[in-house]
Scaffold this active site. Structure first.
Site, PDB file in Angstrom:
ATOM      1  N   HIS A  77       2.509  -1.586   4.506  1.00  0.00           N
ATOM      2  CA  HIS A  77       3.177  -0.286   4.587  1.00  0.00           C
ATOM      3  C   HIS A  77       3.895  -0.165   5.932  1.00  0.00           C
ATOM      4  CE1 HIS A  77       0.016   1.054   1.469  1.00  0.00           C
ATOM      5  NE2 HIS A  77       1.172   0.909   0.866  1.00  0.00           N
ATOM      6  N   SER A  83      -3.488   9.074  -5.464  1.00  0.00           N
ATOM      7  CA  SER A  83      -2.421   8.792  -4.503  1.00  0.00           C
ATOM      8  C   SER A  83      -1.277   9.772  -4.737  1.00  0.00           C
ATOM      9  CB  SER A  83      -1.959   7.356  -4.731  1.00  0.00           C
ATOM     10  OG  SER A  83      -0.653   7.190  -4.282  1.00  0.00           O
ATOM     11  N   SER A  84      -0.444   9.975  -3.718  1.00  0.00           N
ATOM     12  CA  SER A  84       0.673  10.914  -3.862  1.00  0.00           C
ATOM     13  C   SER A  84       1.736  10.401  -4.838  1.00  0.00           C
ATOM     14  CB  SER A  84       1.307  11.191  -2.499  1.00  0.00           C
ATOM     15  OG  SER A  84       1.775   9.987  -1.955  1.00  0.00           O
ATOM     16  N   CYS A  85       1.656   9.111  -5.230  1.00  0.00           N
ATOM     17  CA  CYS A  85       2.670   8.591  -6.156  1.00  0.00           C
ATOM     18  C   CYS A  85       2.483   9.121  -7.578  1.00  0.00           C
ATOM     19  CB  CYS A  85       2.676   7.066  -6.153  1.00  0.00           C
ATOM     20  SG  CYS A  85       1.216   6.371  -6.893  1.00  0.00           S
ATOM     21  N   TYR A 120       1.096   1.933 -11.840  1.00  0.00           N
ATOM     22  CA  TYR A 120      -0.004   2.308 -10.930  1.00  0.00           C
ATOM     23  C   TYR A 120      -0.225   3.830 -10.975  1.00  0.00           C
ATOM     24  CZ  TYR A 120      -2.310   2.875  -6.362  1.00  0.00           C
ATOM     25  OH  TYR A 120      -3.166   3.200  -5.343  1.00  0.00           O
ATOM     26  N   LYS A 139      -3.474   6.145 -12.053  1.00  0.00           N
ATOM     27  CA  LYS A 139      -4.083   7.154 -11.169  1.00  0.00           C
ATOM     28  C   LYS A 139      -4.135   8.524 -11.862  1.00  0.00           C
ATOM     29  CE  LYS A 139      -5.170   4.845  -7.527  1.00  0.00           C
ATOM     30  NZ  LYS A 139      -6.592   4.740  -7.190  1.00  0.00           N
TER      31      LYS A 139
HETATM   32  N1  LIG Z   1      -3.731   3.035   1.880  1.00  0.00           N
HETATM   33  C1  LIG Z   1      -3.016   4.109   1.595  1.00  0.00           C
HETATM   34  O1  LIG Z   1      -2.014   4.423   2.268  1.00  0.00           O
HETATM   35  C2  LIG Z   1      -3.413   4.990   0.459  1.00  0.00           C
HETATM   36  C3  LIG Z   1      -2.631   6.109   0.227  1.00  0.00           C
HETATM   37  C4  LIG Z   1      -2.949   6.929  -0.825  1.00  0.00           C
HETATM   38  C5  LIG Z   1      -4.030   6.621  -1.622  1.00  0.00           C
HETATM   39  N2  LIG Z   1      -4.793   5.533  -1.389  1.00  0.00           N
HETATM   40  C6  LIG Z   1      -5.903   5.282  -2.322  1.00  0.00           C
HETATM   41  O2  LIG Z   1      -7.127   5.074  -1.656  1.00  0.00           O
HETATM   42  C7  LIG Z   1      -7.920   4.138  -2.402  1.00  0.00           C
HETATM   43  C8  LIG Z   1      -8.361   3.017  -1.474  1.00  0.00           C
HETATM   44  O3  LIG Z   1      -7.211   2.416  -0.901  1.00  0.00           O
HETATM   45  P1  LIG Z   1      -7.298   1.394   0.320  1.00  0.00           P
HETATM   46  O4  LIG Z   1      -6.053   1.565   1.090  1.00  0.00           O
HETATM   47  O5  LIG Z   1      -8.628   1.524   0.974  1.00  0.00           O
HETATM   48  O6  LIG Z   1      -7.205   0.019  -0.476  1.00  0.00           O
HETATM   49  P2  LIG Z   1      -7.823  -1.404  -0.060  1.00  0.00           P
HETATM   50  O7  LIG Z   1      -7.934  -1.505   1.416  1.00  0.00           O
HETATM   51  O8  LIG Z   1      -7.010  -2.421  -0.804  1.00  0.00           O
HETATM   52  O9  LIG Z   1      -9.289  -1.350  -0.667  1.00  0.00           O
HETATM   53  C9  LIG Z   1      -9.537  -1.381  -2.043  1.00  0.00           C
HETATM   54  C10 LIG Z   1     -10.903  -1.975  -2.269  1.00  0.00           C
HETATM   55  O10 LIG Z   1     -11.168  -2.041  -3.689  1.00  0.00           O
HETATM   56  C11 LIG Z   1     -11.764  -3.296  -3.956  1.00  0.00           C
HETATM   57  N3  LIG Z   1     -11.498  -3.701  -5.343  1.00  0.00           N
HETATM   58  C12 LIG Z   1     -10.292  -3.886  -5.932  1.00  0.00           C
HETATM   59  N4  LIG Z   1     -10.454  -4.304  -7.184  1.00  0.00           N
HETATM   60  C13 LIG Z   1     -11.794  -4.403  -7.407  1.00  0.00           C
HETATM   61  C14 LIG Z   1     -12.599  -4.804  -8.503  1.00  0.00           C
HETATM   62  N5  LIG Z   1     -12.042  -5.178  -9.677  1.00  0.00           N
HETATM   63  N6  LIG Z   1     -13.938  -4.779  -8.378  1.00  0.00           N
HETATM   64  C15 LIG Z   1     -14.508  -4.423  -7.212  1.00  0.00           C
HETATM   65  N7  LIG Z   1     -13.812  -4.027  -6.127  1.00  0.00           N
HETATM   66  C16 LIG Z   1     -12.453  -4.023  -6.225  1.00  0.00           C
HETATM   67  C17 LIG Z   1     -11.112  -4.251  -2.991  1.00  0.00           C
HETATM   68  O11 LIG Z   1     -11.898  -5.394  -2.831  1.00  0.00           O
HETATM   69  P3  LIG Z   1     -11.161  -6.832  -2.639  1.00  0.00           P
HETATM   70  O12 LIG Z   1     -10.223  -6.649  -1.461  1.00  0.00           O
HETATM   71  O13 LIG Z   1     -12.278  -7.775  -2.407  1.00  0.00           O
HETATM   72  O14 LIG Z   1     -10.390  -7.065  -3.919  1.00  0.00           O
HETATM   73  C18 LIG Z   1     -11.052  -3.396  -1.716  1.00  0.00           C
HETATM   74  O15 LIG Z   1     -12.253  -3.466  -0.988  1.00  0.00           O
HETATM   75  C19 LIG Z   1      -7.044   3.662  -3.559  1.00  0.00           C
HETATM   76  O16 LIG Z   1      -7.402   4.360  -4.717  1.00  0.00           O
HETATM   77  C20 LIG Z   1      -5.657   4.040  -3.153  1.00  0.00           C
HETATM   78  O17 LIG Z   1      -4.859   4.365  -4.255  1.00  0.00           O
HETATM   79  C21 LIG Z   1      -4.505   4.699  -0.355  1.00  0.00           C
END
Ligand SMILES: NC(=O)c1ccc[n+]([C@@H]2O[C@H](COP(=O)([O-])OP(=O)(O)OC[C@H]3O[C@@H](n4cnc5c(N)ncnc54)[C@H](OP(=O)(O)O)[C@@H]3O)[C@@H](O)[C@H]2O)c1
Length: 324
Positions: A184, A108-110, A137, A141
């Site tokens: 967000h 992530s950008s953070c 967090y 990362k």
């Molecule tokens: N969204 C953004 O704006 C953004 C920006 C920059 C980077 N990212 C990065 O992109 C990645 C995905 O983000 P996202 O936005 O797709 O997040 P998300 O929608 O919350 O999805 C995360 C997934 O991980 C699963 N998960 C979490 N803990 C787990 C565990 N212990 N075992 C198995 N599965 C687990 C969750 O399942 P459950 O929901 O069932 O717990 C969910 O399906 C992350 O690394 C995040 O840092 C996101």
């Protein structure tokens, strides 16, 4: 790129993981394996080891993480650092042990310092203090990037492994979280403009001055960048990254003010009232823009512009509320 490769997408029900699955299927990859959180808890070392030794995937996209907004990060710092460190350490180590040659870690950008020069280049990593609210967090990362680099440095030649990292900017699109208190800026504003339209309200209040500038990327573009980076030729990838600064920024290279974003969203949603800014609420950093030139040189550019991405996102929001 071998289309019959067995590919494990960790976090396939999340916003990014589900977009990666759509992209892989669009590109003709069919041998995709997934597990829900309840089937496989990635913080559990034994479960993860058993899964990898049984399935032996060829490639892994690590898009599972404990993710949340400022409030959640500030309230549950222990959960954020512990769960993310465990997920990364378990998946990367078990992937290595079971013979996975290619893995893509999503950060992530953070990870960049709070006061990093703008736009933020990859080598700004570890050059200053992090934003305190999401430091735990961000540290997790950063550890994910360093896990990939360390396994490459120790085992790259002997075991032929090639683990890469991508750092997305702020993402939005289908599958986003519309929680009233913990979402967000884009999903929060879509929800507020939509409710104001339905209830014929005269104005929508946007937190802060509207002046801070932010960058946003449509999640399907993030998925296409992920598949692109995963399958880049190793020589080209290595020529454009460094052994100990290997991560690749993924953004649009363009930012806009929250005020400008609110105006576009008002139009996309079709809200006829006014926007009012509440300057008594905190603004956060004045600007957060990533330098994505490394990825552009590696042959990838975004396809979906902001207005189109927001329109697609609002259509998806409407479909979801109608099906509830
Ligand atoms: N969204 C953004 O704006 C953004 C920006 C920059 C980077 N990212 C990065 O992109 C990645 C995905 O983000 P996202 O936005 O797709 O997040 P998300 O929608 O919350 O999805 C995360 C997934 O991980 C699963 N998960 C979490 N803990 C787990 C565990 N212990 N075992 C198995 N599965 C687990 C969750 O399942 P459950 O929901 O069932 O717990 C969910 O399906 C992350 O690394 C995040 O840092 C996101």
């Amino acid at each position: 790129m071998n289309k019959s490769n067995k590919i494990y997408v960790a976090g396939h029900r999340g916003m990014v993981g589900s977009a990666i699955i759509r992209e892989l299927k669009d590109q003709g990859f069919e041998n995709i394996i997934t597990r829900t959180h309840s089937e496989l808890d990635l913080t559990n070392q034994q479960q993860v080891q058993e899964f990898f030794s049984q399935e032996k995937p060829d490639q892994v996209y690590l898009a599972a993480a404990k993710v949340g907004g400022i409030f959640a990060n500030d309230t549950y710092p222990a959960d954020f650092i512990y769960q993310n460190l465990m997920i990364e350490a378990n998946v990367i180590h078990s992937a290595f042990k079971s013979g996975v040659k290619k893995l893509l870690f999503l950060g992530s950008s953070c990870i960049y310092p709070k006061l990093a020069d703008q736009p933020m280049k990859e080598d700004a990593l570890l050059s200053g203090y992090l934003e305190p609210t999401n430091e735990p967090y961000a540290i997790a990362k950063i550890a994910g990037i360093k896990l990939c680099e360390s396994y490459n440095r120790q085992y790259g030649e002997s075991h032929g492994i090639d683990y890469r990292s991508v750092m997305p900017t702020n993402l939005y699109g289908p599958g986003d979280n519309y929680h009233p208190e913990n979402s967000h800026v884009i999903p929060a504003l879509i929800r507020r403009f939509h409710n104001a339209k339905i209830n014929n309200e005269e104005k929508v209040i946007v937190w802060g001055s509207g002046n801070p500038k932010r960058e946003f990327l449509y999640v399907d573009d993030m998925a296409s960048a992920s598949v692109h980076v995963m399958n880049l030729d190793k020589e080209i990838h290595d020529q454009n990254t460094k052994e100990m600064c290997s991560h690749i920024n993924v953004g649009t290279g363009k930012d806009l003010s929250i005020g400008e974003l609110a105006k576009i969203l008002k139009k996309v949603v079709g809200f006829a009232g006014e926007i009012e800014f509440d300057s008594s609420k905190p603004d956060g950093s004045p600007r957060k823009l990533m330098d994505s030139s490394r990825l552009n040189i590696l042959g990838w550019n975004p396809r979906v512009d902001l207005e189109r991405g927001l329109t697609l996102t609002y259509e998806n929001y409407l479909q979801n509320i109608m099906s509830q």
